[in-house]
Design an enzyme around this catalytic site. Structure first.
Site, mmCIF file in Angstrom:
data_model
loop_
_atom_site.group_PDB
_atom_site.id
_atom_site.type_symbol
_atom_site.label_atom_id
_atom_site.label_comp_id
_atom_site.label_asym_id
_atom_site.label_seq_id
_atom_site.Cartn_x
_atom_site.Cartn_y
_atom_site.Cartn_z
ATOM 1 N N ARG A 184 0.674 -1.360 -0.189
ATOM 2 C CA ARG A 184 -0.072 -0.167 0.048
ATOM 3 C C ARG A 184 0.931 1.239 -0.054
ATOM 4 O O ARG A 184 0.427 2.344 -0.524
ATOM 5 C CB ARG A 184 -0.686 -0.411 1.493
ATOM 6 C CG ARG A 184 -2.543 -0.767 1.094
ATOM 7 C CD ARG A 184 -3.306 -0.578 2.263
ATOM 8 N NE ARG A 184 -3.917 -1.427 2.160
ATOM 9 C CZ ARG A 184 -5.548 -1.757 1.977
ATOM 10 N NH1 ARG A 184 -5.297 -0.126 1.053
ATOM 11 N NH2 ARG A 184 -6.107 -2.026 2.289
ATOM 12 N N LEU B 283 -7.183 5.031 2.577
ATOM 13 C CA LEU B 283 -6.294 5.108 2.019
ATOM 14 C C LEU B 283 -5.576 5.577 3.564
ATOM 15 O O LEU B 283 -6.508 5.708 4.742
ATOM 16 C CB LEU B 283 -6.526 6.617 1.161
ATOM 17 C CG LEU B 283 -6.907 7.122 0.991
ATOM 18 C CD1 LEU B 283 -7.299 8.529 0.296
ATOM 19 C CD2 LEU B 283 -5.702 6.938 -0.723
ATOM 20 N N HIS C 267 -19.911 8.947 0.453
ATOM 21 C CA HIS C 267 -20.531 7.383 0.857
ATOM 22 C C HIS C 267 -21.932 7.010 0.549
ATOM 23 O O HIS C 267 -22.500 8.245 1.274
ATOM 24 C CB HIS C 267 -19.997 7.106 2.519
ATOM 25 C CG HIS C 267 -20.131 5.526 2.493
ATOM 26 N ND1 HIS C 267 -19.817 4.204 1.831
ATOM 27 C CD2 HIS C 267 -21.449 5.055 3.492
ATOM 28 C CE1 HIS C 267 -20.377 3.373 2.678
ATOM 29 N NE2 HIS C 267 -21.241 3.750 3.452
ATOM 30 N N ASP D 142 -10.875 10.005 7.416
ATOM 31 C CA ASP D 142 -9.728 10.260 8.604
ATOM 32 C C ASP D 142 -8.818 8.766 8.367
ATOM 33 O O ASP D 142 -9.194 7.521 7.167
ATOM 34 C CB ASP D 142 -9.958 10.184 10.237
ATOM 35 C CG ASP D 142 -11.033 9.553 10.416
ATOM 36 O OD1 ASP D 142 -11.388 8.131 9.715
ATOM 37 O OD2 ASP D 142 -11.978 9.655 11.620
ATOM 38 N N GLU D 143 -8.336 7.904 9.144
ATOM 39 C CA GLU D 143 -8.278 6.349 8.767
ATOM 40 C C GLU D 143 -9.046 5.116 8.996
ATOM 41 O O GLU D 143 -8.379 4.663 8.806
ATOM 42 C CB GLU D 143 -6.861 6.567 10.101
ATOM 43 C CG GLU D 143 -5.187 7.397 9.831
ATOM 44 C CD GLU D 143 -4.485 7.639 11.130
ATOM 45 O OE1 GLU D 143 -4.744 6.703 12.311
ATOM 46 O OE2 GLU D 143 -4.445 8.742 11.682
ATOM 47 N N GLY D 144 -9.997 6.092 9.511
ATOM 48 C CA GLY D 144 -10.867 5.452 9.868
ATOM 49 C C GLY D 144 -11.749 4.567 7.953
ATOM 50 O O GLY D 144 -11.205 5.159 7.465
ATOM 51 N N ASP E 129 -14.781 4.961 6.572
ATOM 52 C CA ASP E 129 -15.841 5.739 6.856
ATOM 53 C C ASP E 129 -16.124 6.282 7.587
ATOM 54 O O ASP E 129 -17.758 6.417 7.925
ATOM 55 C CB ASP E 129 -17.528 5.420 6.320
ATOM 56 C CG ASP E 129 -17.281 4.470 4.289
ATOM 57 O OD1 ASP E 129 -16.033 5.390 3.580
ATOM 58 O OD2 ASP E 129 -17.284 3.244 4.114
ATOM 59 N N GLU F 226 -26.720 12.772 -4.082
ATOM 60 C CA GLU F 226 -25.111 12.795 -4.346
ATOM 61 C C GLU F 226 -24.235 13.527 -5.076
ATOM 62 O O GLU F 226 -23.204 14.261 -4.800
ATOM 63 C CB GLU F 226 -23.919 11.654 -4.669
ATOM 64 C CG GLU F 226 -24.909 9.826 -2.853
ATOM 65 C CD GLU F 226 -23.548 9.538 -3.591
ATOM 66 O OE1 GLU F 226 -23.593 8.036 -2.667
ATOM 67 O OE2 GLU F 226 -22.902 9.157 -5.244
HETATM 68 C C1 GAR Z 1 -21.118 6.461 -5.118
HETATM 69 O O1 GAR Z 1 -22.483 6.150 -5.207
HETATM 70 C C2 GAR Z 1 -19.916 6.650 -4.318
HETATM 71 O O2 GAR Z 1 -21.277 7.000 -2.905
HETATM 72 C C3 GAR Z 1 -19.821 5.147 -4.005
HETATM 73 O O3 GAR Z 1 -19.419 4.619 -4.880
HETATM 74 C C4 GAR Z 1 -20.479 5.188 -6.147
HETATM 75 C C5 GAR Z 1 -19.612 5.417 -6.928
HETATM 76 O O4 GAR Z 1 -19.857 5.955 -8.169
HETATM 77 N N1 GAR Z 1 -18.755 5.243 -2.538
HETATM 78 C C6 GAR Z 1 -18.744 4.099 -1.960
HETATM 79 O O5 GAR Z 1 -19.270 3.089 -1.710
HETATM 80 C C7 GAR Z 1 -17.288 4.467 -1.170
HETATM 81 N N2 GAR Z 1 -17.302 3.433 -0.008
HETATM 82 P P1 GAR Z 1 -20.206 6.828 -9.388
HETATM 83 O O6 GAR Z 1 -18.212 6.345 -9.908
HETATM 84 O O7 GAR Z 1 -21.012 6.929 -10.558
HETATM 85 O O8 GAR Z 1 -19.160 8.682 -9.190
#
Ligand code: GAR
Length: 218
Positions: free
Chosen positions: A69, A97, A113, A145-147, A149, A178
């Site tokens: 990584r 990350l 998310h 952060d380090e966790g 989500d 989103e």
């Molecule tokens: C999005 O819905 C985002 O919230 C999710 O992946 C999708 C990407 O869609 N992310 C996660 O699940 C991260 N844990 P996109 O490539 O069309 O933007």
């Protein structure tokens, strides 16, 4: 605004609809950020084509090409450096990350998310909400952060779960939210108006202060 717009790296792994929303927002001259580079850990994804179509430089860094990584993340940092990146946006970037990346990149790192964190972190968040029987889910933009989500929440939008929903239908309605809230959250961060005090984030100053009280507009 052009000279003062904050250079952003968007990290992607797939379709890139959130990337597209950020690209579209940044087309407006008064938007306080510009997409300087798009980096994918997966070759050939639609997100890379979206960036190329918008004339944005792209870099593909397949994580499998790196023995660990630390070296993968160093490659990410090296790809960002020539672009003077000040903010990183994860947009469907499916790698976690590490502390080292967050230490070595001095600016804010944002993620979107598809759930109302802290509910349903990690993979398959929409399926998790359906399997749990939640009546309300949504999306969260948060500092990384380090966790997984776990970082401070910048903005959230609630989305009702309908009896007729399957994963695809619910995902589509969450993604529609989103696509407006991520550009709004990036605006707040790029303008230096997302203030943090421990876990709590609020928007300070400026005429759009009330913009952080996010709710589903329709
Ligand atoms: C999005 O819905 C985002 O919230 C999710 O992946 C999708 C990407 O869609 N992310 C996660 O699940 C991260 N844990 P996109 O490539 O069309 O933007």
């Amino acid at each position: 605004m052009a000279g003062t717009r904050k250079p952003v790296a968007v990290l992607v792994s797939g379709n890139g609809t959130n990337l597209q929303a950020l690209i579209d927002a940044a087309k407006v001259d008064s938007y306080p950020a510009r997409i300087a580079v798009v980096i994918s850990n997966v070759a050939g994804v639609r997100a890379l084509q979206r960036a190329a179509d918008a004339g944005i430089p792209t870099v593909t860094i397949p994580h499998g090409d790196y023995p660990d990584r630390a070296l993968f993340e160093q490659a990410l940092l090296d790809a960002m450096a020539p672009h003077g990146v000040e903010i990183v946006c994860l947009a469907g970037f499916m790698r976690v990350l590490t502390r080292r990346f967050l230490r070595d990149f001095p600016g804010p790192v944002l993620n979107v998310h598809p759930a109302l964190l802290p509910a349903f972190p990690g993979l398959h968040a929409v399926r998790q909400a359906l399997d749990y029987g939640a009546k309300l889910t949504g999306c969260t933009v948060h500092f990384v952060d380090e966790g997984t989500d776990t970082g401070p929440v910048v903005a959230q939008v609630a989305v009702p779960v309908l009896d007729s929903d399957d994963e695809a239908a619910l995902s589509a309605r969450i993604q529609a939210q989103e696509h407006w809230v991520y550009p709004l959250a990036l605006r707040l961060v790029a303008e230096g108006r997302a203030m943090t005090n421990g876990r709590r984030v609020w928007s300070g100053g400026g005429p759009r202060t009330e913009g952080l009280s996010i709710r589903n507009p329709g």
